[in-house]
Design an enzyme around this catalytic site. Structure first.
Site, short mmCIF file in Angstrom:
data_model
loop_
_atom_site.label_atom_id
_atom_site.label_comp_id
_atom_site.label_asym_id
_atom_site.label_seq_id
_atom_site.Cartn_x
_atom_site.Cartn_y
_atom_site.Cartn_z
N ARG A 183 0.74 -1.20 -0.10
CA ARG A 183 -0.10 -0.04 -0.03
C ARG A 183 0.87 1.35 0.09
O ARG A 183 0.68 2.26 -0.64
CB ARG A 183 -1.03 0.12 1.20
N TYR A 219 -16.04 17.67 -15.47
CA TYR A 219 -16.34 16.63 -15.60
C TYR A 219 -17.49 15.85 -14.58
O TYR A 219 -17.07 16.20 -13.49
CB TYR A 219 -14.81 15.44 -15.38
N ASP A 257 -6.79 19.80 -13.87
CA ASP A 257 -7.18 18.21 -14.38
C ASP A 257 -6.76 18.31 -15.82
O ASP A 257 -7.20 18.74 -16.71
CB ASP A 257 -8.68 18.14 -14.13
N LYS A 312 -7.47 7.42 -19.33
CA LYS A 312 -7.74 8.04 -20.74
C LYS A 312 -6.41 7.94 -21.57
O LYS A 312 -6.00 6.87 -21.77
CB LYS A 312 -8.35 9.37 -20.61
C1 LIG Z 1 -12.47 10.29 -16.56
C2 LIG Z 1 -12.21 11.48 -16.12
C3 LIG Z 1 -11.92 11.74 -14.69
C4 LIG Z 1 -12.35 10.78 -13.65
O1 LIG Z 1 -11.20 9.73 -13.89
P1 LIG Z 1 -11.57 8.02 -13.47
O2 LIG Z 1 -10.22 7.35 -13.79
O3 LIG Z 1 -12.58 7.66 -14.17
O4 LIG Z 1 -11.92 7.93 -11.98
C5 LIG Z 1 -11.86 12.89 -14.08
N1 LIG Z 1 -11.50 14.04 -15.01
C6 LIG Z 1 -11.65 14.11 -16.51
C7 LIG Z 1 -11.57 15.17 -17.38
C8 LIG Z 1 -11.97 12.67 -16.91
O5 LIG Z 1 -12.22 12.63 -18.04
#
Ligand SMILES: *Cc1c(COP(=O)(O)O)cnc(C)c1O
Length: 379
Positions: free
Chosen positions: A46, A98, A170, A195
């Site tokens: 962890r 998001y 982000d 992504k």
């Molecule tokens: C998908 C996404 C998230 C969340 O991420 P997860 O891996 O699905 O928890 C946050 N911000 C953006 C812009 C995203 O496309």
């Protein structure tokens, strides 16, 4: 080291045991000690795991940061940032956000006494009006989902510094190939590595990168104390994904541009949202802070008909109708009935998410097949 080299070698060293070129998947929860406390830097997975460390070093390198942290999902990474705050603190956030981030902010952390203010930051001139003595963090998404709004990171960073606030960006849509927020003055970069970083739609993961040692220590403490970590296999997969990030992104951008231009000229299309188009309201800022404009393209069809939009996405054959984005394969989504269905119609239409809005994650297939697919479905 230049970016394209960093994706492959950044923060990496060859395996000390056998010289393995790829970091081994250390599928272990614990590590032998010769005497209590006598270990080689790893005690329990962890806290640390060598495969995760290799990934965290790579993440730091590609974002031009010093410290990387990997989490079990993008939302787990955001959750760790929010745990830096205390009841009574305020967060100033972009308003086109998001959906999962919005849900975490308003449905989880508001109950713990943290306040969120959502403001449009496409024009950051009046941002300071929204800052109070309780404000601690500015949260920025750019480009935004699904409207592709662009926020000037450097400008917001100057405001954050002047008011002694943390700025978190982000960077999921842009990736460090297109923009490196730490270089523009952000304190924390966040990714849904699910992504583009992973890039193959086969893993869910989150990441943070920071430069400040004290901030990194607080986040490492939260990462270990709360435990929302990712496993060694997933760390290996994302590390492998990052090695081709630069060539994938190059093709995503090329294909994104051709799709955006095709849609702009199609008679059934009313409006195209892509920051590379000259009529995009913040095209100049995008040009200043991004190296190219990415593979995410949204558009609205003429007549704004809900059923026709659904039929259009159902008729796509190369594009898959699915949530998520950033993989090698092209995906299409209909926000009004999918990601944004839970938002009341009037509210979502105010931010531009109308009934016929379609969002594309343009993949790296042959562009002629992608255009032909869109043409057939539109016709
Ligand atoms: C998908 C996404 C998230 C969340 O991420 P997860 O891996 O699905 O928890 C946050 N911000 C953006 C812009 C995203 O496309």
């Amino acid at each position: 080291m230049k970016f394209n080299t960093k994706t492959i070698h950044g923060g990496q060293e060859y395996d000390k045991a056998y010289g393995a070129v790829m970091p081994p998947i250390y599928q272990t929860s614990t590590y032998a000690q010769t005497t209590p406390g006598g270990h080689k830097g790893y005690e329990y997975s962890r806290t640390h795991n060598p495969t995760r460390t290799a990934l965290e070093n790579s993440l730091a390198s590609i974002e031009n940061g010093k410290y990387g942290l990997a989490f079990g999902s993008g939302l787990a990474a955001i959750d760790a940032i929010l745990k830096l705050l205390k009841p009574g603190d305020e967060v100033l956030s972009t308003n086109d956000l998001y959906g999962g981030t919005y849900r975490l902010f308003t449905k989880v952390y508001e109950d713990f006494g943290i306040k969120f203010r959502f403001v449009g930051m496409e024009n950051a001139d009046n941002l300071e009006e929204h800052i109070s003595s309780a404000t601690k963090l500015i949260w920025v998404e750019t480009p935004t989902n699904p409207m592709m709004n662009i926020v000037d990171i450097e400008k917001v960073s100057a405001i954050a510094k002047k008011n002694d606030l943390l700025l978190a960006v982000d960077n999921t849509f842009a990736t460090p190939y297109l923009q490196q927020p730490l270089d523009l003055g952000a304190d924390i970069v966040m990714h849904s590595a699910t992504k583009y970083l992973g890039g193959h739609s086969d893993v869910v993961m989150g990441a943070l990168v920071v430069n400040d040692r004290e901030l990194a220590d607080k986040l490492y403490f939260i990462q270990n104390a709360s435990g929302a970590i990712c496993g060694p296999m997933d760390s290996f997969l994302v590390l492998r994904g990052i090695k081709t990030l630069h060539i994938r992104m190059q093709r995503h951008c090329e294909n994104g541009r051709k799709v955006a231009l095709f849609l702009t000229e199609h008679p059934r299309v009313e409006k195209v949202y892509w920051p590379g188009l000259e009529d995009h309201p913040n095209h100049d800022i995008a040009k200043k802070q991004m190296r190219d404009f990415g593979g995410m393209v949204s558009f609205v069809t003429r007549g704004n008909d809900f059923d026709k939009a659904i039929r259009m996405v159902e008729n796509l054959k190369v594009f898959t109708l699915a949530e998520s984005l950033g993989g090698v394969e092209s995906l299409a989504g209909h926000p009004a009935s999918m990601t944004h269905a839970s938002i009341p119609k009037e509210e979502r239409e105010r931010s531009g998410v109308v009934d016929s809005l379609i969002r594309l994650s343009v993949g790296i297939e042959d562009i002629e097949d992608l255009i032909e697919d869109l043409r057939r479905a539109l016709d």
